[in-house]
Design a protein around this motif. Structure first.
Motif, PDB file in Angstrom:
ATOM      1  N   VAL A 173     -74.018 -55.283 -66.444  1.00 12.61           N
ATOM      2  CA  VAL A 173     -72.820 -56.066 -66.143  1.00 12.61           C
ATOM      3  C   VAL A 173     -71.716 -55.636 -67.093  1.00 12.61           C
ATOM      4  O   VAL A 173     -71.941 -55.527 -68.303  1.00 12.61           O
ATOM      5  N   ILE A 221     -71.003 -55.903 -61.402  1.00 12.71           N
ATOM      6  CA  ILE A 221     -72.444 -56.079 -61.527  1.00 12.71           C
ATOM      7  C   ILE A 221     -73.136 -54.887 -60.877  1.00 12.71           C
ATOM      8  O   ILE A 221     -72.867 -54.557 -59.715  1.00 12.71           O
ATOM      9  N   TYR A 232     -79.179 -54.999 -61.558  1.00 14.08           N
ATOM     10  CA  TYR A 232     -79.216 -56.320 -62.197  1.00 14.08           C
ATOM     11  C   TYR A 232     -80.473 -57.067 -61.759  1.00 14.08           C
ATOM     12  O   TYR A 232     -80.798 -57.127 -60.559  1.00 14.08           O
TER      13      TYR A 232
END
Length: 575
Positions: free
Chosen positions: A444, A253, A257
């Motif tokens: 991701v 990630i 994000y």
């Protein structure tokens, strides 16, 4: 059109002021190609290959005696003077009486030349030479050069010996549009300054196992052109999804994000698992999920639903004592009881989490100690890979170099490629690239399971090992008691077996059947009776656990013992 000559002839007649020059391999020793050692490694020069000569340096000089064929090397700093011979290289047989012309040539004083002057003149070094410093014979010299060149698909400048047995043809004028490919590894681009953005063409697919389970990985094949825009500076979080229907997902990630998380309670199966969790947080509250009833009066009983507030770990002062966890048990109405829990207590606990805050990824890393479990509350757009995942375990923070790249044919397909994990071979095409980097970069990436475990090996393990449960004193005493009992049993068995074996000698084989003998233990030695021959009892090795204070030696039986055994045998026959 240029003529085809040997490589050595071409180098010897090359004007160094005209470099660089491009030549093409016309033919070699073999039909398809020739393999030579170039710069310490094998290099295949096939017919049609191009070589760009950038520098020529004199390596050594071979001198050959024309009379006996002996060859030797001259030092490059040779100070002797050479006199060119008037006779042609292939001289005719000498006449017995010299003519007038020959006498005039002999009386003519020739000019002397240095070694460097000879090498710079093609007409001179091809002649036979005389040198008083070497000898009275005639000599021929053969210079050997070290050629530095650039070849297709070679990372470094190659160094070739001019005596290479191939034929070449000069194509410098016809090859102005040819671009010599210099391969690079993607990791080498990290060390280059001011080369991005750049277009590169992939020379070979990655040889390492797959890293990401993404569509763009399939485009990294030979001949694919990619645009490398810039070097990404974001950090990553390694995360794992909770098992669902036998499947576990591993993700990387990005710090960009946009989703939000909420802290999830942790579960523990023993008090030993609570120790490292207590070390990573200031305050740890758990709820008992499994009853525990201790046989030791020093430790309390635990029931399902008990709320515990962990305080500290108390180390035992003696080897016979046990390390304990100091806790407060909430009995309600602000009544808290101080208790001590042993580390080997096997009970169930779940963390009592009262934090309802929604964290961003950066806030979760700052306030929640990794590793930690979080629940995804809101995702990052409609194409979020984590939208199907409910609970994640944020395991570690990773700071690695990434390149922001996109496909030349599909600029909308962008991705971040790690040179350390996915080091591919490529070369710069020299074509223009747009200056503005793309903005639709996926935040991701799902990792393959094999690479996930390889990545875990590379990460530093800062977590302290859980404490080892201490040995219980009652179990230790039981083992000692068991060993003592086994030692006594072995000694008694030895005595009984010896007595039985002596009785069998005097009773005879028909006095008692082997089936009527009492079996003390299935694992003990038994005596097998054979009617053909009386068996002499074998005295086993004395057990180490058997201790007898008597002075009897069972290997030598005196007459008194034989008499007692004989009487016992007769008494058993009467009964």
């Amino acid at each position: 059109m240029a003529s085809v000559v040997s490589f050595h002839h071409y180098i010897c007649h090359l004007d160094l002021s005209s470099l660089p020059r491009v030549v093409k391999i016309y033919s070699g020793v073999y039909f398809q190609g020739s393999v030579y050692e170039v710069s310490g490694s094998e290099c295949c020069l096939s017919t049609g290959d191009l070589i760009k000569i950038v520098d020529v340096q004199l390596q050594n000089i071979t001198c050959k005696n024309v009379n006996d064929g002996h060859t030797f090397e001259l030092p490059l700093n040779f100070k002797g003077l050479f006199e060119p011979s008037q006779d042609p290289p292939h001289r005719k047989p000498k006449k017995l009486f010299p003519s007038a012309n020959s006498l005039s040539r002999a009386s003519y004083k020739q000019k002397l030349y240095t070694l460097q002057e000879i090498l710079q003149s093609e007409a001179l070094w091809q002649k036979r030479l005389k040198c008083a410093e070497i000898g009275s014979s005639e000599f021929e010299i053969y210079p050997v050069y070290k050629v530095e060149a650039i070849m297709h698909y070679r990372n470094d400048v190659v160094k070739i010996n001019s005596m290479l047995d191939v034929e070449v043809i000069d194509i410098t004028e016809e090859s102005q549009h040819i671009h010599f490919i210099k391969p690079l590894m993607l990791s080498q681009v990290l060390t280059m300054d001011k080369v991005l953005p750049v277009e590169a063409e992939v020379l070979g697919a990655p040889v390492s196992p797959p890293v990401f389970q993404s569509d763009w990985m399939s485009y990294l094949y030979k001949g694919c052109r990619i645009h490398i825009h810039n070097q990404a500076s974001s950090w990553k979080i390694l995360a794992t999804s909770r098992k669902s229907k036998g499947h576990t997902g591993h993700f990387l990630i990005s710090s960009n994000y946009k989703g939000r998380f909420r802290q999830c309670p942790r579960q523990f199966s023993s008090t030993s698992e609570l120790v490292p969790a207590l070390a990573t947080t200031k305050k740890l509250q758990v709820v008992v999920t499994k009853d525990y009833e201790s046989s030791d009066d020093d430790f309390p009983l635990l029931s399902i639903g008990d709320r515990l507030e962990l305080q500290t770990l108390v180390r035992a002062r003696s080897p016979s004592a046990t390390d304990t966890l100091v806790c407060y048990r909430d009995n309600g109405d602000e009544d808290k009881e101080l208790i001590h829990l042993p580390l080997f207590l096997e009970a169930g606990f779940v963390e009592d989490v009262r934090d309802k805050r929604k964290y961003t990824l950066a806030e979760a890393v700052e306030h929640l100690r990794l590793p930690c479990e979080v629940k995804l509350v809101s995702g990052d757009g409609a194409f979020d890979v984590l939208s199907t995942v409910s609970v994640l375990t944020l395991e570690a923070q990773i700071k690695e170099d990434f390149f922001t790249a996109s496909l030349a044919n599909e600029p909308g397909l962008t991705f971040e490629i790690p040179p350390k994990w996915l080091d591919i071979s490529l070369f710069f095409t020299g074509r223009p690239v747009r200056a503005t980097p793309p903005s639709n970069i996926p935040s991701v990436e799902e990792l393959t399971e094999s690479f996930y475990y390889d990545l875990l090996k590379q990460l530093p393990n800062n977590a302290a090992a859980p404490p080892r449960p201490p040995k219980r004193m009652n179990s230790t005493l039981e083992k000692r008691h068991q060993k003592t009992t086994e030692g006594k049993t072995a000694g008694e068995t030895f005595k009984r077996q010896f007595s039985t074996s002596q009785n069998s000698r005097f009773l005879g084989p028909k006095s008692r059947s082997a089936s009527h003998l009492p079996l003390i233990n299935p694992n003990e030695y038994t005596i097998e009776y054979r009617p053909e021959k009386l068996q002499t009892p074998t005295i086993p090795c004395k057990p180490t656990a058997f201790h007898d204070d008597s002075d009897h030696d069972y290997e030598e039986i005196n007459e008194e013992v034989k008499g007692i055994v004989h009487k016992m045998g007769r008494a058993s026959i009467k009964h």
